[in-house]
Every structure is written in structure tokens, then in C-alpha cells.
Design a protein around this motif. Structure first.
Motif, PDB file in Angstrom:
ATOM      1  N   TRP A 198       0.799  -1.218   0.000  1.00 46.23           N
ATOM      2  CA  TRP A 198       0.000   0.000   0.000  1.00 46.23           C
ATOM      3  C   TRP A 198       0.837   1.276   0.000  1.00 46.23           C
ATOM      4  CZ3 TRP A 198      -3.849  -1.669   4.430  1.00 46.23           C
ATOM      5  CH2 TRP A 198      -4.686  -2.689   3.930  1.00 46.23           C
ATOM      6  N   ASN A 199       2.069   1.198   0.470  1.00 48.67           N
ATOM      7  CA  ASN A 199       2.907   2.396   0.521  1.00 48.67           C
ATOM      8  C   ASN A 199       3.310   2.824  -0.888  1.00 48.67           C
ATOM      9  OD1 ASN A 199       5.483   4.069   0.887  1.00 48.67           O
ATOM     10  ND2 ASN A 199       4.821   3.771   3.006  1.00 48.67           N
ATOM     11  N   LEU A 200       3.236   4.110  -1.168  1.00 46.15           N
ATOM     12  CA  LEU A 200       3.536   4.599  -2.517  1.00 46.15           C
ATOM     13  C   LEU A 200       5.026   4.555  -2.841  1.00 46.15           C
ATOM     14  CD1 LEU A 200       1.095   7.647  -2.736  1.00 46.15           C
ATOM     15  CD2 LEU A 200       0.764   5.310  -3.599  1.00 46.15           C
ATOM     16  N   ASP A 201       5.868   4.478  -1.818  1.00 48.61           N
ATOM     17  CA  ASP A 201       7.317   4.388  -2.033  1.00 48.61           C
ATOM     18  C   ASP A 201       7.877   3.400  -1.006  1.00 48.61           C
ATOM     19  OD1 ASP A 201       9.932   4.756  -2.785  1.00 48.61           O
ATOM     20  OD2 ASP A 201      10.085   6.829  -2.033  1.00 48.61           O
ATOM     21  N   PRO A 202       7.591   2.102  -1.192  1.00 50.04           N
ATOM     22  CA  PRO A 202       7.888   1.114  -0.158  1.00 50.04           C
ATOM     23  C   PRO A 202       9.371   0.946   0.159  1.00 50.04           C
ATOM     24  CG  PRO A 202       7.230   0.037  -2.194  1.00 50.04           C
ATOM     25  CD  PRO A 202       6.965   1.490  -2.373  1.00 50.04           C
ATOM     26  N   ASP A 203      10.252   1.339  -0.748  1.00 45.22           N
ATOM     27  CA  ASP A 203      11.693   1.201  -0.491  1.00 45.22           C
ATOM     28  C   ASP A 203      12.268   2.376   0.295  1.00 45.22           C
ATOM     29  OD1 ASP A 203      11.817  -1.244  -1.860  1.00 45.22           O
ATOM     30  OD2 ASP A 203      12.020  -0.226  -3.789  1.00 45.22           O
ATOM     31  N   ASN A 204      11.455   3.386   0.521  1.00 53.15           N
ATOM     32  CA  ASN A 204      11.885   4.562   1.274  1.00 53.15           C
ATOM     33  C   ASN A 204      11.359   4.449   2.705  1.00 53.15           C
ATOM     34  OD1 ASN A 204      12.390   7.052   2.400  1.00 53.15           O
ATOM     35  ND2 ASN A 204      11.218   8.225   0.892  1.00 53.15           N
ATOM     36  N   LYS A 205      12.253   4.220   3.672  1.00 57.74           N
ATOM     37  CA  LYS A 205      11.813   3.993   5.047  1.00 57.74           C
ATOM     38  C   LYS A 205      11.144   5.223   5.663  1.00 57.74           C
ATOM     39  CE  LYS A 205      16.136   5.230   7.433  1.00 57.74           C
ATOM     40  NZ  LYS A 205      17.179   4.746   8.352  1.00 57.74           N
ATOM     41  N   HIS A 206      11.299   6.374   5.050  1.00 56.80           N
ATOM     42  CA  HIS A 206      10.683   7.599   5.557  1.00 56.80           C
ATOM     43  C   HIS A 206       9.315   7.881   4.931  1.00 56.80           C
ATOM     44  CE1 HIS A 206      14.348   8.612   7.674  1.00 56.80           C
ATOM     45  NE2 HIS A 206      15.041   8.442   6.563  1.00 56.80           N
ATOM     46  N   SER A 207       8.933   7.068   3.940  1.00 59.60           N
ATOM     47  CA  SER A 207       7.666   7.321   3.250  1.00 59.60           C
ATOM     48  C   SER A 207       6.476   6.976   4.139  1.00 59.60           C
ATOM     49  CB  SER A 207       7.586   6.498   1.960  1.00 59.60           C
ATOM     50  OG  SER A 207       6.304   6.638   1.374  1.00 59.60           O
ATOM     51  N   ARG A 208       5.542   7.909   4.254  1.00 58.21           N
ATOM     52  CA  ARG A 208       4.305   7.703   5.003  1.00 58.21           C
ATOM     53  C   ARG A 208       3.079   7.939   4.110  1.00 58.21           C
ATOM     54  NH1 ARG A 208       4.933   7.820  10.567  1.00 58.21           N
ATOM     55  NH2 ARG A 208       2.869   8.782  10.868  1.00 58.21           N
ATOM     56  N   GLU A 209       3.294   7.849   2.808  1.00 53.13           N
ATOM     57  CA  GLU A 209       2.213   8.063   1.848  1.00 53.13           C
ATOM     58  C   GLU A 209       1.670   6.726   1.365  1.00 53.13           C
ATOM     59  OE1 GLU A 209       0.938  11.028   1.007  1.00 53.13           O
ATOM     60  OE2 GLU A 209       2.280  11.901   2.512  1.00 53.13           O
ATOM     61  N   TYR A 210       0.344   6.583   1.417  1.00 51.05           N
ATOM     62  CA  TYR A 210      -0.292   5.320   1.059  1.00 51.05           C
ATOM     63  C   TYR A 210      -1.372   5.545   0.008  1.00 51.05           C
ATOM     64  CZ  TYR A 210       2.155   3.156   4.924  1.00 51.05           C
ATOM     65  OH  TYR A 210       3.144   2.683   5.746  1.00 51.05           O
ATOM     66  N   ARG A 211      -1.697   4.472  -0.697  1.00 51.37           N
ATOM     67  CA  ARG A 211      -2.791   4.533  -1.666  1.00 51.37           C
ATOM     68  C   ARG A 211      -4.060   5.033  -0.994  1.00 51.37           C
ATOM     69  NH1 ARG A 211      -2.995  -1.540  -3.463  1.00 51.37           N
ATOM     70  NH2 ARG A 211      -5.183  -0.940  -3.617  1.00 51.37           N
TER      71      ARG A 211
END
Length: 352
Positions: free
Chosen positions: A118-131
Motif C-alpha cells: 500500500w505504501n507509494l514508495d515502499p523502499d523509502n523507510k521515511h515514506s508515510r504516503e499510502y494509496r
């Protein structure tokens, strides 16, 4: 909600929820039921929906990372409702390891898969953006709060103080869910319900056990003095509450779900005996369970005022309906108590 993963959907509450949501959510495209079919999982509970083209069943373990990952990749779920759990307190006292691994590690496995997909940038541990529109809902229990005295009620801010290996494992799972929201921003909710009753409940629990034994004039084992008090929630009210949280719940929030029906165990036992025309001499008091919580009571204020949900059943009508269901389904009860229901999976699926 278009593609829904339900774990533990062959169990008591899960099967009632699947029937409820397939009936109410006409725009649902897919509902996949992932269940290991342990002793309490019974596919007969899902007979009413087995031919629904939206329904799929997969036998599997929520701790199986490879399987869970495969299912997320194949079906692209946007919603998870996680019922699957070892849930019987007495069994947890004898086999705590099974409860800890299933209830905690299984939950973490599902959360990891949801976060990756569901994460829009799953390889970025700082990403908190989801579909948009994704949601993970953890179905928990009021037992995580521990026990109450003679007064007071559990609210969502009551400190967690579990008193059994079962409730400790559910508490651990709840905290993992909370951590995934706080750390990763995963869109989650946690619901904590009071004691459920209704159709399809495995007869190790109080109400179906007492009905089953009373019908056969067997002793009705009652722990201690029988004055343990619980807030009883009809399973259909529980299902409607979960659906309400999925639709209206604020991300990251916990919602308590109760039936506003506090009853002592012995009161329920006597009510069942009266309904069946059986004598109270069948009641047999047995040594109390270690660490047995004396009283639970749920404060429904948050879900009622913020989301507009309220229980529809009074206990008086709900228990009458429940007793009638068990009387009308003696074959189901016989297969469950004999273990014959476990052949259903082989008969239905192994030949396909």
C-alpha cells in the motif's frame, strides 16, 4: 472498499462478518477468506455464501509470509479485517506459545504485507504516503484492559493490563498495530469488543456450551461462584460496528464496541436452563480459572457519538434468538462437538 481480505473468516465472528458484509456491500468486488481451519474454524459456517462469485477461500496460516505476500500480490487488497487468532483463555493457559506466535507474529506478518503493497514508495523507510482508501482493521478484545472492580467501564484510554496469556498476546498485537501507524503511517484501526454471542459459536464458550450440555442433561460447569460479570454483545451488532468503523473511522483510532448488557455468568446459565425447561441441579461449580477476570464493561460513548453506531439487540431478544438457533441446528452442533466438521474442507476443496 472493493477488495477485502478477511482472516479467520471460518470462525464464529469472522463467518458472521463475511455473511453480513457480502449482504450489505453490493459494490464489493472480492472477499478472500484466509483461514488455517484449526479446531474452531468451520467452513460449514459459510455455506450461505459459498456460491457467491465474490467469495474466495484459501486455507493457510497468517504466519506464512510467503503465502501472505503472494495473496497481496495476486489480489491487490485495499482492506484487511483481521479476526484470525487463538482466543480461548483456558487453552492459552496450557499452550501460551501457540497464542503468542499466532496472535502477535501473525499480525506483524499481515502488517508488513499491507505496508509493502500500500505504501507509494515502499523502499523509502521515511515514506508515510499510502494509496487512497486502504485500511487495516485489527479486531481485538476488551480483555486487553484487564479487570474492573464493582464500578466503572473500559474506555479507549484505559491502561492495558492483560491477565492471561491470551489477553497478553492480543495486547501485544494491538501495540504492534499501533506502532505501524505511529512509525510508518499505516492507515489502521483497532476495535475492542466485549463478549460476543450468537450463531456459529464454537461450543467451548459459555453460552453454546451450556445450551449443548443442558439439552443432553449433562452437568453445566460453572467457574467459582459464577459471579463473573461480562458485557454481552450480539455478533450481528459486532459486525455492524466493524462495518461502521471501516466506513467512518478516523485513521489510527481505537473504538470500543459493547452491547450495554452486563450479566453475571450464573445469571446466563440459569436463563438457559429456564428456557430449555431444565433443572438448576445440572449446575456444577468447578474450581475457578487461574487469573480469572471478575468483571468487564465497555463504554460505547466514542463509537456512538463520533460514528453514530449503537447496538440493535437487547440481550433478552438476542439470547432467545441464539438458543433457538442452536436448537434448530442440531446437526451443526453434533458435527462440531464430534469433530466431523473438520472433514468438510477435504470434501469441498481437496478434490478440486
Amino acid at each position: 472498499m472493493k477488495k477485502l481480505l478477511v482472516t479467520g473468516g471460518a470462525g464464529f465472528i469472522g463467518s458472521n462478518f463475511i455473511q453480513y458484509i457480502l449482504d450489505k456491500q453490493q459494490d464489493l468486488v472480492l472477499l478472500l477468506d484466509l483461514d488455517l481451519l484449526t479446531y474452531a474454524g468451520n467452513l460449514e459456517n459459510l455455506e450461505p455464501v459459498k456460491d457467491d462469485p465474490r467469495y474466495r477461500f484459501v486455507k493457510g496460516d497468517i504466519r506464512d509470509k510467503t503465502l501472505v505476500e503472494k495473496l497481496f500480490a495476486e489480489y491487490d487488497f485495499d482492506t484487511v479485517v483481521h479476526f484470525a487468532a487463538e482466543s480461548h483463555v483456558d487453552r492459552s493457559i496450557l499452550e501460551p506459545e501457540v497464542f503468542l506466535t499466532t496472535n502477535i507474529i501473525g499480525t506483524q506478518t499481515l502488517l508488513d504485507a499491507a505496508k509493502r503493497h500500500w505504501n507509494l514508495d515502499p523502499d523509502n523507510k521515511h515514506s508515510r504516503e499510502y494509496r487512497p482508501g486502504v485500511r487495516y482493521l485489527q479486531v481485538s478484545t476488551d480483555e486487553v484492559y484487564g479487570a474492573l472492580g464493582k464500578t466503572g467501564m473500559f474506555t479507549e484510554t484505559t491502561p492495558l493490563a492483560p491477565n492471561s496469556p491470551y489477553s497478553a498476546s492480543k495486547t501485544g498485537a494491538d501495540l504492534i498495530v499501533r506502532a505501524y501507524h505511529q512509525t510508518y503511517g499505516l492507515p489502521v484501526n483497532i476495535t475492542r469488543c466485549s463478549n460476543n454471542y450468537g450463531p456459529y459459536q464454537f461450543p467451548e464458550k459459555l453460552i453454546p456450551l451450556m445450551i449443548h450440555n443442558a439439552r443432553q442433561d449433562k452437568p453445566l460447569p460453572v467457574y467459582g461462584d459464577g459471579m463473573q460479570i461480562r458485557d454481552w454483545l450480539h455478533v450481528k451488532d459486532h459486525c455492524s460496528a466493524i462495518a461502521t468503523v471501516l466506513e467512518k473511522g478516523k485513521t489510527g483510532e481505537v473504538y470500543n464496541i459493547g452491547g450495554n448488557n452486563e450479566k453475571a455468568n450464573i445469571e446466563i446459565v440459569r436463563l438457559i436452563l429456564e428456557a430449555l425447561g431444565k433443572p438448576e441441579s445440572l449446575i456444577t461449580y468447578v474450581q475457578d480459572r487461574p487469573g480469572h477476570d471478575r468483571r468487564y464493561a465497555i463504554d460505547n460513548t466514542k463509537i456512538t457519538t463520533e460514528l453514530g453506531w449503537a447496538p440493535a439487540y437487547t440481550f433478552e431478544e438476542g439470547i432467545k434468538e441464539t438458543i433457538r438457533w442452536y436448537l434448530d441446528h442440531p446437526g451443526w452442533v453434533e458435527r462440531v462437538t464430534s469433530g466431523a466438521y473438520q472433514r468438510y474442507y477435504q470434501e469441498m476443496y481437496q478434490q478440486q
